[in-house]
Design a protein around this motif. Structure first.
Motif, PDB file in Angstrom:
ATOM      1  N   ASP A   1       0.830  -1.205   0.000  1.00 36.12           N
ATOM      2  CA  ASP A   1       0.000   0.000   0.000  1.00 36.12           C
ATOM      3  C   ASP A   1       0.865   1.255   0.000  1.00 36.12           C
ATOM      4  O   ASP A   1       0.551   2.236  -0.697  1.00 36.12           O
ATOM      5  CB  ASP A   1      -0.919   0.005   1.225  1.00 36.12           C
ATOM      6  CG  ASP A   1      -2.012  -1.034   1.137  1.00 36.12           C
ATOM      7  OD1 ASP A   1      -2.262  -1.544   0.019  1.00 36.12           O
ATOM      8  OD2 ASP A   1      -2.613  -1.358   2.184  1.00 36.12           O
TER       9      ASP A   1
ATOM     10  N   THR B   1       2.387   1.732  -3.491  1.00 35.36           N
ATOM     11  CA  THR B   1       1.358   2.185  -4.433  1.00 35.36           C
ATOM     12  C   THR B   1       1.018   3.657  -4.200  1.00 35.36           C
ATOM     13  O   THR B   1       0.913   4.451  -5.152  1.00 35.36           O
ATOM     14  CB  THR B   1       0.083   1.330  -4.286  1.00 35.36           C
ATOM     15  OG1 THR B   1       0.408  -0.048  -4.520  1.00 35.36           O
ATOM     16  CG2 THR B   1      -0.982   1.779  -5.281  1.00 35.36           C
ATOM     17  N   THR B   2       0.844   4.002  -2.923  1.00 38.77           N
ATOM     18  CA  THR B   2       0.533   5.393  -2.569  1.00 38.77           C
ATOM     19  C   THR B   2       1.667   6.325  -2.975  1.00 38.77           C
ATOM     20  O   THR B   2       1.437   7.392  -3.567  1.00 38.77           O
ATOM     21  CB  THR B   2       0.279   5.508  -1.053  1.00 38.77           C
ATOM     22  OG1 THR B   2      -0.842   4.697  -0.700  1.00 38.77           O
ATOM     23  CG2 THR B   2       0.020   6.949  -0.646  1.00 38.77           C
TER      24      THR B   2
ATOM     25  N   ILE C   1       1.504   9.511  -5.595  1.00 43.71           N
ATOM     26  CA  ILE C   1       1.685  10.884  -5.110  1.00 43.71           C
ATOM     27  C   ILE C   1       2.947  11.520  -5.676  1.00 43.71           C
ATOM     28  O   ILE C   1       2.960  12.718  -5.995  1.00 43.71           O
ATOM     29  CB  ILE C   1       1.715  10.900  -3.564  1.00 43.71           C
ATOM     30  CG1 ILE C   1       0.349  10.458  -3.012  1.00 43.71           C
ATOM     31  CG2 ILE C   1       2.059  12.291  -3.036  1.00 43.71           C
ATOM     32  CD1 ILE C   1       0.306  10.349  -1.498  1.00 43.71           C
TER      33      ILE C   1
ATOM     34  N   ALA D   1      -2.421  13.424  -2.843  1.00 44.56           N
ATOM     35  CA  ALA D   1      -2.579  12.796  -1.531  1.00 44.56           C
ATOM     36  C   ALA D   1      -4.055  12.774  -1.125  1.00 44.56           C
ATOM     37  O   ALA D   1      -4.543  11.777  -0.580  1.00 44.56           O
ATOM     38  CB  ALA D   1      -1.763  13.550  -0.494  1.00 44.56           C
TER      39      ALA D   1
ATOM     40  N   VAL E   1      -5.809   9.995  -3.050  1.00 46.15           N
ATOM     41  CA  VAL E   1      -5.519   8.674  -2.479  1.00 46.15           C
ATOM     42  C   VAL E   1      -6.309   8.479  -1.194  1.00 46.15           C
ATOM     43  O   VAL E   1      -6.903   7.414  -0.957  1.00 46.15           O
ATOM     44  CB  VAL E   1      -4.008   8.519  -2.210  1.00 46.15           C
ATOM     45  CG1 VAL E   1      -3.746   7.242  -1.409  1.00 46.15           C
ATOM     46  CG2 VAL E   1      -3.238   8.487  -3.510  1.00 46.15           C
ATOM     47  N   SER E   2      -6.333   9.511  -0.352  1.00 52.09           N
ATOM     48  CA  SER E   2      -7.049   9.416   0.919  1.00 52.09           C
ATOM     49  C   SER E   2      -8.534   9.165   0.694  1.00 52.09           C
ATOM     50  O   SER E   2      -9.153   8.344   1.386  1.00 52.09           O
ATOM     51  CB  SER E   2      -6.851  10.706   1.720  1.00 52.09           C
ATOM     52  OG  SER E   2      -7.615  10.693   2.899  1.00 52.09           O
TER      53      SER E   2
ATOM     54  N   THR F   1      -8.862   5.387  -0.662  1.00 50.92           N
ATOM     55  CA  THR F   1      -8.447   4.273   0.197  1.00 50.92           C
ATOM     56  C   THR F   1      -8.923   4.402   1.640  1.00 50.92           C
ATOM     57  O   THR F   1      -8.826   3.436   2.398  1.00 50.92           O
ATOM     58  CB  THR F   1      -6.916   4.148   0.209  1.00 50.92           C
ATOM     59  OG1 THR F   1      -6.359   5.332   0.812  1.00 50.92           O
ATOM     60  CG2 THR F   1      -6.370   3.982  -1.199  1.00 50.92           C
TER      61      THR F   1
ATOM     62  N   GLU G   1      -7.386   5.990   3.833  1.00 53.28           N
ATOM     63  CA  GLU G   1      -6.168   5.902   4.629  1.00 53.28           C
ATOM     64  C   GLU G   1      -5.472   7.263   4.625  1.00 53.28           C
ATOM     65  O   GLU G   1      -4.426   7.453   4.016  1.00 53.28           O
ATOM     66  CB  GLU G   1      -5.229   4.832   4.053  1.00 53.28           C
ATOM     67  CG  GLU G   1      -5.718   3.404   4.170  1.00 53.28           C
ATOM     68  CD  GLU G   1      -5.627   2.887   5.598  1.00 53.28           C
ATOM     69  OE1 GLU G   1      -5.015   3.573   6.447  1.00 53.28           O
ATOM     70  OE2 GLU G   1      -6.182   1.815   5.863  1.00 53.28           O
TER      71      GLU G   1
ATOM     72  N   ALA H   1      -1.577   8.508   3.186  1.00 53.53           N
ATOM     73  CA  ALA H   1      -1.502   9.423   2.050  1.00 53.53           C
ATOM     74  C   ALA H   1      -0.828  10.737   2.421  1.00 53.53           C
ATOM     75  O   ALA H   1       0.114  11.187   1.757  1.00 53.53           O
ATOM     76  CB  ALA H   1      -2.909   9.690   1.509  1.00 53.53           C
TER      77      ALA H   1
END
Length: 216
Positions: free
Chosen positions: A6, A9-10, A14, A173, A176-177, A180, A182, A186
Protein backbone atom coordinates in the motif's frame (compact mmCIF):
# COMPACT_ATOMS: atom_id res chain seq x y z
CA UNK A 1 3.63 -7.03 3.40
CA UNK A 2 0.23 -5.55 2.64
CA UNK A 3 1.23 -2.28 4.32
CA UNK A 4 4.44 -2.12 2.30
CA UNK A 5 2.52 -2.73 -0.92
CA UNK A 6 0.00 0.00 0.00
CA UNK A 7 2.86 2.35 0.85
CA UNK A 8 4.60 1.77 -2.48
CA UNK A 9 1.36 2.18 -4.43
CA UNK A 10 0.53 5.39 -2.57
CA UNK A 11 4.07 6.75 -2.99
CA UNK A 12 4.17 5.98 -6.71
CA UNK A 13 0.92 7.85 -7.27
CA UNK A 14 1.68 10.88 -5.11
CA UNK A 15 5.26 11.30 -6.31
CA UNK A 16 3.92 11.96 -9.80
CA UNK A 17 2.83 15.33 -8.44
CA UNK A 18 6.41 16.18 -7.44
CA UNK A 19 7.31 17.70 -10.79
CA UNK A 20 4.09 19.72 -10.78
CA UNK A 21 4.94 21.14 -7.34
CA UNK A 22 8.48 21.99 -8.47
CA UNK A 23 7.17 23.60 -11.66
CA UNK A 24 4.60 25.73 -9.81
CA UNK A 25 7.29 26.87 -7.36
CA UNK A 26 9.78 27.65 -10.13
CA UNK A 27 7.26 29.72 -12.13
CA UNK A 28 6.11 31.56 -9.01
CA UNK A 29 9.64 32.36 -7.85
CA UNK A 30 10.76 33.47 -11.31
CA UNK A 31 7.73 35.73 -11.64
CA UNK A 32 8.31 37.06 -8.15
CA UNK A 33 11.99 37.79 -8.82
CA UNK A 34 11.22 39.76 -11.98
CA UNK A 35 8.45 41.75 -10.27
CA UNK A 36 10.47 42.19 -7.09
CA UNK A 37 13.65 43.50 -8.71
CA UNK A 38 11.90 45.84 -11.13
CA UNK A 39 9.56 47.30 -8.51
CA UNK A 40 12.32 47.57 -5.92
CA UNK A 41 14.41 49.65 -8.35
CA UNK A 42 11.38 51.84 -9.02
CA UNK A 43 10.70 52.11 -5.28
CA UNK A 44 14.25 53.28 -4.55
CA UNK A 45 15.19 55.24 -7.68
CA UNK A 46 11.92 55.95 -9.49
CA UNK A 47 9.73 59.02 -9.76
CA UNK A 48 7.76 59.76 -6.55
CA UNK A 49 4.43 58.98 -8.25
CA UNK A 50 5.74 55.58 -9.34
CA UNK A 51 7.08 54.97 -5.85
CA UNK A 52 3.59 55.55 -4.46
CA UNK A 53 2.10 53.12 -7.00
CA UNK A 54 4.63 50.43 -6.07
CA UNK A 55 3.98 50.99 -2.37
CA UNK A 56 0.23 50.57 -2.92
CA UNK A 57 0.81 47.34 -4.88
CA UNK A 58 3.08 45.96 -2.16
CA UNK A 59 0.73 46.83 0.70
CA UNK A 60 -2.46 45.63 -1.02
CA UNK A 61 -1.07 42.33 -2.30
CA UNK A 62 0.54 41.50 1.05
CA UNK A 63 -2.78 42.22 2.78
CA UNK A 64 -4.78 39.83 0.58
CA UNK A 65 -4.64 36.04 1.20
CA UNK A 66 -2.87 34.23 -1.63
CA UNK A 67 -5.83 31.88 -2.12
CA UNK A 68 -8.01 34.91 -2.96
CA UNK A 69 -5.54 35.99 -5.65
CA UNK A 70 -5.59 32.46 -7.07
CA UNK A 71 -9.39 32.48 -7.21
CA UNK A 72 -9.43 35.92 -8.87
CA UNK A 73 -7.06 34.76 -11.62
CA UNK A 74 -8.80 31.42 -12.11
CA UNK A 75 -12.46 32.42 -11.87
CA UNK A 76 -12.34 36.04 -13.08
CA UNK A 77 -9.27 36.82 -15.17
CA UNK A 78 -9.38 33.48 -16.99
CA UNK A 79 -12.71 34.55 -18.50
CA UNK A 80 -10.82 37.07 -20.59
CA UNK A 81 -7.35 35.46 -20.78
CA UNK A 82 -6.93 31.76 -21.41
CA UNK A 83 -5.35 30.55 -18.16
CA UNK A 84 -5.14 26.89 -17.19
CA UNK A 85 -5.40 26.00 -13.49
CA UNK A 86 -1.61 25.52 -13.42
CA UNK A 87 -0.85 28.99 -14.82
CA UNK A 88 -3.54 30.71 -12.77
CA UNK A 89 -2.14 29.19 -9.59
CA UNK A 90 1.54 29.67 -10.40
CA UNK A 91 1.14 33.27 -11.58
CA UNK A 92 -1.01 34.15 -8.56
CA UNK A 93 1.73 32.82 -6.28
CA UNK A 94 4.25 34.83 -8.33
CA UNK A 95 2.26 38.08 -8.00
CA UNK A 96 1.95 37.54 -4.26
CA UNK A 97 5.61 36.66 -3.86
CA UNK A 98 6.54 39.68 -6.00
CA UNK A 99 5.13 42.00 -3.33
CA UNK A 100 7.29 40.40 -0.65
CA UNK A 101 10.33 40.23 -2.91
CA UNK A 102 9.90 43.93 -3.70
CA UNK A 103 10.49 44.66 -0.03
CA UNK A 104 13.39 42.20 0.15
CA UNK A 105 15.21 43.76 -2.80
CA UNK A 106 14.29 47.30 -1.73
CA UNK A 107 16.02 46.73 1.59
CA UNK A 108 19.02 45.19 -0.17
CA UNK A 109 19.32 48.11 -2.60
CA UNK A 110 19.21 50.58 0.26
CA UNK A 111 21.85 48.55 2.11
CA UNK A 112 24.40 49.15 -0.66
CA UNK A 113 26.52 52.13 0.36
CA UNK A 114 25.46 55.33 -1.45
CA UNK A 115 29.11 55.93 -2.29
CA UNK A 116 28.89 53.09 -4.81
CA UNK A 117 26.40 55.07 -6.90
CA UNK A 118 28.39 58.29 -6.51
CA UNK A 119 31.61 56.59 -7.62
CA UNK A 120 29.89 54.98 -10.63
CA UNK A 121 28.44 58.31 -11.74
CA UNK A 122 31.81 59.97 -11.23
CA UNK A 123 33.47 57.69 -13.81
CA UNK A 124 30.82 58.51 -16.41
CA UNK A 125 28.16 55.82 -15.89
CA UNK A 126 24.53 56.76 -16.33
CA UNK A 127 22.20 56.13 -13.40
CA UNK A 128 20.74 53.06 -15.10
CA UNK A 129 24.20 51.68 -15.91
CA UNK A 130 25.28 52.19 -12.31
CA UNK A 131 22.21 50.36 -11.03
CA UNK A 132 22.65 47.46 -13.46
CA UNK A 133 26.40 47.01 -13.14
CA UNK A 134 27.30 48.22 -9.65
CA UNK A 135 24.37 48.44 -7.24
CA UNK A 136 22.09 45.59 -8.29
CA UNK A 137 24.71 42.78 -8.29
CA UNK A 138 25.65 43.69 -4.72
CA UNK A 139 22.01 44.04 -3.68
CA UNK A 140 21.11 40.60 -5.03
CA UNK A 141 23.88 39.03 -2.98
CA UNK A 142 22.78 40.92 0.13
CA UNK A 143 19.20 39.78 -0.46
CA UNK A 144 20.01 36.07 -0.63
CA UNK A 145 19.32 35.18 3.05
CA UNK A 146 15.87 36.82 3.06
CA UNK A 147 15.14 35.58 -0.46
CA UNK A 148 15.94 32.04 0.63
CA UNK A 149 13.29 32.28 3.33
CA UNK A 150 10.78 33.54 0.76
CA UNK A 151 11.65 30.65 -1.56
CA UNK A 152 10.80 28.05 1.09
CA UNK A 153 7.53 29.87 1.85
CA UNK A 154 6.56 29.84 -1.83
CA UNK A 155 7.37 26.12 -1.99
CA UNK A 156 4.99 25.45 0.88
CA UNK A 157 2.37 27.86 -0.49
CA UNK A 158 2.38 25.86 -3.73
CA UNK A 159 -0.08 23.57 -1.94
CA UNK A 160 -2.71 26.29 -2.43
CA UNK A 161 -3.05 25.48 -6.14
CA UNK A 162 -4.77 22.33 -4.90
CA UNK A 163 -7.88 24.53 -4.59
CA UNK A 164 -8.18 24.92 -8.38
CA UNK A 165 -7.50 21.28 -9.18
CA UNK A 166 -3.79 21.32 -10.04
CA UNK A 167 -2.56 17.73 -9.51
CA UNK A 168 0.42 18.53 -7.30
CA UNK A 169 1.51 16.54 -4.25
CA UNK A 170 -1.29 17.57 -1.89
CA UNK A 171 -4.01 17.10 -4.51
CA UNK A 172 -2.80 13.59 -5.24
CA UNK A 173 -2.58 12.80 -1.53
CA UNK A 174 -6.19 13.91 -1.09
CA UNK A 175 -7.25 11.70 -4.02
CA UNK A 176 -5.52 8.67 -2.48
CA UNK A 177 -7.05 9.42 0.92
CA UNK A 178 -10.55 9.67 -0.57
CA UNK A 179 -10.12 6.42 -2.49
CA UNK A 180 -8.45 4.27 0.20
CA UNK A 181 -9.77 5.89 3.39
CA UNK A 182 -6.17 5.90 4.63
CA UNK A 183 -5.49 9.61 5.27
CA UNK A 184 -2.52 8.96 7.56
CA UNK A 185 -0.66 7.02 4.88
CA UNK A 186 -1.50 9.42 2.05
CA UNK A 187 -0.73 12.65 3.88
CA UNK A 188 2.25 11.06 5.61
CA UNK A 189 3.82 10.44 2.20
CA UNK A 190 2.99 14.03 1.19
CA UNK A 191 4.60 15.30 4.39
CA UNK A 192 7.82 13.40 3.69
CA UNK A 193 7.98 14.68 0.11
CA UNK A 194 7.49 18.29 1.22
CA UNK A 195 10.05 17.82 3.98
CA UNK A 196 12.60 16.48 1.49
CA UNK A 197 11.94 19.32 -0.96
CA UNK A 198 12.24 21.95 1.76
CA UNK A 199 15.47 20.53 3.17
CA UNK A 200 17.04 20.29 -0.29
CA UNK A 201 15.97 23.86 -1.06
CA UNK A 202 17.38 25.16 2.23
CA UNK A 203 20.70 23.40 1.68
CA UNK A 204 21.00 24.72 -1.88
CA UNK A 205 20.20 28.27 -0.81
CA UNK A 206 22.62 28.14 2.11
CA UNK A 207 25.34 27.05 -0.33
CA UNK A 208 24.48 29.98 -2.61
CA UNK A 209 24.54 32.34 0.34
CA UNK A 210 28.01 31.15 1.40
CA UNK A 211 29.26 31.15 -2.18
CA UNK A 212 28.18 34.69 -2.98
CA UNK A 213 28.36 36.37 0.43
CA UNK A 214 29.78 39.87 0.26
CA UNK A 215 32.81 40.50 2.43
CA UNK A 216 31.83 43.73 4.15
Amino acid sequence: MEFVQDLLTTFNFIVQGLWVTISVTAVALTTGVVIGIVLAIVRVYGHPSLQVAVTVYSVVIRAVPVIVIIFILFFVISRYVNLSPFWAGALALGFASGAYQTEIFRGALQAVHPGQMIAARAIGMSRLQAIQSIVLPQAVRLALPAWGNEATLVLKDSTLVFAVGVPEILRRAQQVSARTFEPFLAFGVALLLYLALTLITIQALQWLERRYRLQM
